[in-house]
Design a protein around this motif. Structure first.
Motif, PDB file in Angstrom:
ATOM      1  N   CYS A  24      22.630  48.145  32.084  1.00 36.99           N
ATOM      2  CA  CYS A  24      22.981  49.072  33.176  1.00 36.99           C
ATOM      3  C   CYS A  24      23.276  48.337  34.480  1.00 36.99           C
ATOM      4  O   CYS A  24      23.045  48.860  35.574  1.00 36.99           O
ATOM      5  N   LYS A  25      23.828  47.140  34.372  1.00 39.13           N
ATOM      6  CA  LYS A  25      24.071  46.331  35.572  1.00 39.13           C
ATOM      7  C   LYS A  25      25.156  46.977  36.442  1.00 39.13           C
ATOM      8  O   LYS A  25      26.201  47.412  35.938  1.00 39.13           O
ATOM      9  N   PRO A  26      24.925  47.026  37.754  1.00 37.11           N
ATOM     10  CA  PRO A  26      25.892  47.684  38.641  1.00 37.11           C
ATOM     11  C   PRO A  26      27.042  46.783  39.087  1.00 37.11           C
ATOM     12  O   PRO A  26      28.013  47.275  39.674  1.00 37.11           O
ATOM     13  N   GLU A  27      26.956  45.488  38.828  1.00 39.07           N
ATOM     14  CA  GLU A  27      27.992  44.566  39.301  1.00 39.07           C
ATOM     15  C   GLU A  27      29.348  44.919  38.686  1.00 39.07           C
ATOM     16  O   GLU A  27      29.447  45.209  37.500  1.00 39.07           O
ATOM     17  N   THR A  28      30.386  44.855  39.507  1.00 40.20           N
ATOM     18  CA  THR A  28      31.729  45.173  39.025  1.00 40.20           C
ATOM     19  C   THR A  28      32.279  44.032  38.173  1.00 40.20           C
ATOM     20  O   THR A  28      31.846  42.890  38.283  1.00 40.20           O
ATOM     21  N   PHE A  29      33.243  44.352  37.319  1.00 37.09           N
ATOM     22  CA  PHE A  29      33.966  43.334  36.556  1.00 37.09           C
ATOM     23  C   PHE A  29      35.299  43.901  36.112  1.00 37.09           C
ATOM     24  O   PHE A  29      35.486  45.114  36.035  1.00 37.09           O
ATOM     25  N   THR A  30      36.230  43.014  35.847  1.00 40.87           N
ATOM     26  CA  THR A  30      37.536  43.413  35.337  1.00 40.87           C
ATOM     27  C   THR A  30      37.988  42.388  34.311  1.00 40.87           C
ATOM     28  O   THR A  30      37.706  41.192  34.438  1.00 40.87           O
ATOM     29  N   HIS A  31      38.637  42.860  33.252  1.00 46.22           N
ATOM     30  CA  HIS A  31      39.003  42.048  32.087  1.00 46.22           C
ATOM     31  C   HIS A  31      40.157  42.763  31.407  1.00 46.22           C
ATOM     32  O   HIS A  31      40.314  43.981  31.566  1.00 46.22           O
ATOM     33  N   PRO A  32      41.009  42.084  30.633  1.00 45.52           N
ATOM     34  CA  PRO A  32      42.131  42.774  29.993  1.00 45.52           C
ATOM     35  C   PRO A  32      41.744  43.986  29.151  1.00 45.52           C
ATOM     36  O   PRO A  32      42.545  44.917  29.009  1.00 45.52           O
ATOM     37  N   PHE A  33      40.525  44.003  28.577  1.00 43.73           N
ATOM     38  CA  PHE A  33      40.142  45.097  27.691  1.00 43.73           C
ATOM     39  C   PHE A  33      39.028  45.982  28.229  1.00 43.73           C
ATOM     40  O   PHE A  33      38.795  47.070  27.685  1.00 43.73           O
ATOM     41  N   ILE A  34      38.313  45.560  29.237  1.00 48.52           N
ATOM     42  CA  ILE A  34      37.168  46.320  29.750  1.00 48.52           C
ATOM     43  C   ILE A  34      37.086  46.161  31.260  1.00 48.52           C
ATOM     44  O   ILE A  34      37.556  45.171  31.814  1.00 48.52           O
ATOM     45  N   ALA A  35      36.457  47.145  31.918  1.00 50.05           N
ATOM     46  CA  ALA A  35      36.306  47.036  33.371  1.00 50.05           C
ATOM     47  C   ALA A  35      35.228  47.995  33.852  1.00 50.05           C
ATOM     48  O   ALA A  35      35.007  49.066  33.267  1.00 50.05           O
ATOM     49  N   PRO A  95      35.157  49.199  37.535  1.00 44.25           N
ATOM     50  CA  PRO A  95      35.624  49.150  38.914  1.00 44.25           C
ATOM     51  C   PRO A  95      34.531  49.488  39.921  1.00 44.25           C
ATOM     52  O   PRO A  95      34.526  48.972  41.034  1.00 44.25           O
ATOM     53  N   SER A  96      33.630  50.392  39.529  1.00 47.69           N
ATOM     54  CA  SER A  96      32.506  50.751  40.390  1.00 47.69           C
ATOM     55  C   SER A  96      31.274  50.979  39.527  1.00 47.69           C
ATOM     56  O   SER A  96      31.348  51.663  38.508  1.00 47.69           O
ATOM     57  N   GLY A  97      30.138  50.414  39.956  1.00 45.28           N
ATOM     58  CA  GLY A  97      28.872  50.614  39.251  1.00 45.28           C
ATOM     59  C   GLY A  97      27.776  51.108  40.172  1.00 45.28           C
ATOM     60  O   GLY A  97      26.588  50.958  39.869  1.00 45.28           O
ATOM     61  N   ASP A  98      28.161  51.727  41.282  1.00 51.67           N
ATOM     62  CA  ASP A  98      27.180  52.152  42.283  1.00 51.67           C
ATOM     63  C   ASP A  98      26.178  53.161  41.729  1.00 51.67           C
ATOM     64  O   ASP A  98      25.048  53.243  42.209  1.00 51.67           O
ATOM     65  N   GLY A  99      26.609  53.949  40.737  1.00 49.38           N
ATOM     66  CA  GLY A  99      25.735  54.993  40.209  1.00 49.38           C
ATOM     67  C   GLY A  99      24.913  54.568  39.012  1.00 49.38           C
ATOM     68  O   GLY A  99      24.408  55.421  38.273  1.00 49.38           O
ATOM     69  N   ASN A 100      24.766  53.262  38.777  1.00 48.56           N
ATOM     70  CA  ASN A 100      24.001  52.798  37.629  1.00 48.56           C
ATOM     71  C   ASN A 100      22.510  52.673  37.926  1.00 48.56           C
ATOM     72  O   ASN A 100      21.676  53.340  37.320  1.00 48.56           O
ATOM     73  N   MET A 101      22.163  51.812  38.854  1.00 48.51           N
ATOM     74  CA  MET A 101      20.766  51.559  39.162  1.00 48.51           C
ATOM     75  C   MET A 101      20.226  52.502  40.234  1.00 48.51           C
ATOM     76  O   MET A 101      19.021  52.650  40.387  1.00 48.51           O
ATOM     77  N   THR A 102      21.125  53.091  40.995  1.00 48.85           N
ATOM     78  CA  THR A 102      20.762  54.055  42.025  1.00 48.85           C
ATOM     79  C   THR A 102      21.713  55.234  41.915  1.00 48.85           C
ATOM     80  O   THR A 102      22.774  55.126  41.297  1.00 48.85           O
ATOM     81  N   PRO A 103      21.374  56.366  42.505  1.00 48.11           N
ATOM     82  CA  PRO A 103      22.301  57.497  42.471  1.00 48.11           C
ATOM     83  C   PRO A 103      23.649  57.116  43.074  1.00 48.11           C
ATOM     84  O   PRO A 103      23.713  56.369  44.052  1.00 48.11           O
ATOM     85  N   GLY A 104      24.720  57.615  42.495  1.00 47.05           N
ATOM     86  CA  GLY A 104      26.031  57.294  43.024  1.00 47.05           C
ATOM     87  C   GLY A 104      27.139  57.436  42.002  1.00 47.05           C
ATOM     88  O   GLY A 104      27.008  58.131  40.997  1.00 47.05           O
ATOM     89  N   TYR A 105      28.229  56.704  42.247  1.00 48.60           N
ATOM     90  CA  TYR A 105      29.511  56.868  41.556  1.00 48.60           C
ATOM     91  C   TYR A 105      29.779  55.652  40.671  1.00 48.60           C
ATOM     92  O   TYR A 105      29.599  54.504  41.088  1.00 48.60           O
ATOM     93  N   THR A 106      30.197  55.901  39.425  1.00 47.20           N
ATOM     94  CA  THR A 106      30.478  54.826  38.481  1.00 47.20           C
ATOM     95  C   THR A 106      31.771  55.118  37.716  1.00 47.20           C
ATOM     96  O   THR A 106      32.064  56.276  37.398  1.00 47.20           O
TER      97      THR A 106
END
Length: 579
Positions: free
Chosen positions: A480-491, A493-504
């Motif tokens: 459930c890591k909130p850090e962003t990442f981008t890759h040709p097959f997965i991404a 863009p936002s993980g703010d809502g993973n460890m705390t309330p917010g948008y993912t």
């Protein structure tokens, strides 16, 4: 004698012709052919030939047997094996054992405790007792220097290396059979004990048509070194192994959509294919407009696309820069899609504003020539939102229950190929300022929303052939890591809502591990939350189907008209002021 000689010559001719036809009908699958297939966009638009089934092996909790059973949502999704074997005095845990011709197309793993994937991975091909691969699991999957990035990767690179998902997209074909095992003296026998805990997910093909396969060997990586470099470059720069197609037109548009207005931005009455769509919402910080502007596509008199533009381009309803093989969002707000969308005779592309304020959008479409055949398929996108869905009460149990449920991404009927999805959500969880793993008045608090597993049923299966180990594992990161990442097959863009309330936002596209189906496909995802919460949960699915295919998702006007939520503190600011 002349008649006899003529008959003999005729026999030789027809025999040679039959042999030639047989040879022409036989498909050769190899590391090289699969790497080239991986970088072909057009190949996804045609039903696979030779035909194959994509299967799945994972460490899901084996107590999950039936949707009617109390353990259907059981969550000990680790250290679960196909079997355990003793081999020359060592214990090998079997992750996959298949005796049908095919290819490994994607391998994901993560772990906790001691070791974390540093045990020995062995891959046995075609019943040969000596493995073609024998090295540490993580060094082959996520840290494979010989294969290189992005075919081998660990994500997010911003997260600690032991807390990442490790991925291998390099294909491993086999003519007869494949067995994958793992050896580690630290593997715990009791799931609550100390030691090494391993999670894994493996996608693999099984060919169901006549095919000649050149099996992976110890030298396959070295033998294909130049092609591997080229493949990595094509994946990273958005290139393609397809032959360049003749342009059929470049069309630009600049429109203002008033409330309830719909504008046709392109219309053609000749066969071709869309190769690229570009858009930009002319607002400094578009949010609601990314959800209110609806892209509609009708191909050969059948509407196959109805989707908010932000979700279509994989950015949700915020401008969050990222790039996969098929979608790209820039920091300045440029939106790009490279899904190929073929049509035999006609197409109509329009934008509709279902919001309350005017929206100005400009952009362009690129059309190229396309050879429509009996294997060609139309491009589809489905979108819907589970708005304000309750996740159930807080529970520390790993056995499931208490409001956990399967949410349907999409159900399809017909013949086609499932090729990816984007999940946009807002996680309204826990009192303001609370974070994970807290207890307050005896209540177990955890903001993570994605503990649930994917369950994918192909062609009427009673039990899903794809049963995963967690939503973040499906999107190929971990913990459930909130850090962003981008890759040709997965991404992410936002993980703010993973460890705390917010948008993912999580995104996944498929190439070699695409999911063909001949009759039907049903994709469910568990909503398995660690705390009582309310969540807005919007899956977007991408797939190709032959004409006549159907899906169960009607245009969700109600969901798209809901106010978008971005920031938890902003959401509850009025509540705090009132209190």
């Amino acid at each position: 004698m002349k008649l006899l000689r003529l008959s003999f010559i005729s026999l030789l001719f027809f025999s040679s012709l039959f042999t030639a036809c047989q040879g022409a009908a036989t498909h050769v699958v190899s590391v090289a052919s699969l790497l080239k297939e991986m970088t072909s966009r057009e190949q996804l638009t045609k039903f696979p030939e030779p035909q194959y089934i994509t299967k799945h092996a994972s460490s899901y909790d084996r107590r999950s047997i039936s949707a009617n059973d109390k353990f259907w949502f059981a969550n000990w999704d680790n250290n679960q094996w196909t079997s355990v074997e003793e081999n020359n005095g060592r214990t090998e845990y079997v992750l996959l054992d298949t005796d049908q011709p095919g290819a490994i197309t994607h391998f994901w793993m993560t772990g906790i405790g001691e070791n974390r994937g540093q045990g020995t991975l062995r891959i046995y091909i075609d019943d040969v007792k000596k493995p073609v691969i024998s090295q540490t699991l993580r060094s082959f999957i996520g840290e494979n220097k010989a294969v290189g990035y992005p075919l081998s990767c660990s994500v997010s690179p911003l997260a600690p290396v032991d807390e990442r998902g490790h991925n291998l997209y390099f294909p491993i074909p086999y003519a007869q059979s494949c067995k994958i095992t793992y050896e580690s003296d630290l593997i715990i026998k009791d799931e609550r004990g100390k030691g090494e805990v391993l999670y894994y997910n493996i996608d693999y093909r099984t060919y169901i048509e006549d095919v000649e396969i050149e099996s992976f060997t110890k030298t396959s990586i070295a033998d294909n070194k130049d092609l591997i470099v080229k493949t990595n470059q094509l994946l990273l720069n958005g290139g393609s192994s397809d032959k360049v197609k003749q342009s059929k037109g470049f069309e630009s548009f600049d429109i203002t959509l008033n409330k309830d207005a719909e504008v046709v931005i392109s219309q053609k009455n000749i066969g071709a294919a869309i190769h690229e769509i570009n858009m930009r919402v002319q607002e400094d910080n578009p949010r609601q407009s990314m959800r209110s502007a609806i892209l509609k596509c009708t191909f050969d008199n059948s509407q196959t696309v109805w989707v908010p533009i932000g979700d279509f381009f994989g950015s949700g309803y915020k401008i969050t820069p990222y790039e996969t093989r098929y979608n790209k969002v820039s920091g300045s707000g440029n939106l790009t899609s490279k899904w190929i969308m073929p049509f035999e005779k006609s197409c109509q592309i329009s934008l509709k504003n279902i919001g309350d304020v005017p929206i100005r959008i400009n952009g362009s479409l690129q059309f190229n020539a396309y050879d429509w055949t009996n294997r060609s398929m139309h491009f589809y996108t489905s979108w819907h939102q589970f708005t304000g869905i309750e996740t159930g009460k807080a529970d520390k149990s790993m056995d499931g229950g208490n409001g956990i449920q399967d949410l349907n991404y999409v159900t399809l009927s017909g013949q086609g190929v499932y090729v990816g999805d984007v999940l946009t959500l807002f996680n309204d969880n826990a009192p303001l300022g609370k974070t994970i793993w807290e207890k307050e008045d005896g209540t177990f608090r955890h903001c993570w929303w994605g503990e649930g597993d994917e369950k994918i049923y192909i062609d009427g299966e009673a039990f899903p052939s794809h049963f995963g180990t967690g939503t973040e594992d499906y999107y190929n990161y971990a913990w459930c890591k909130p850090e962003t990442f981008t890759h040709p097959f997965i991404a992410q863009p936002s993980g703010d809502g993973n460890m705390t309330p917010g948008y993912t936002v999580n995104a996944k596209v498929r190439t070699l591990n695409a999911l063909p189906f001949t009759k039907s496909l049903k994709f469910d995802m568990e909503l398995w939350h660690w705390n009582k919460a309310t969540i807005n949960y919007a899956p977007t699915t991408f797939y190709y189907m032959k004409p006549g295919g159907k899906n169960n998702i009607a245009p969700d006007y109600k969901g798209a008209k809901e106010k978008v939520l971005v920031d938890y503190e902003e959401l509850h600011k009025s509540e705090k002021n009132n209190s």
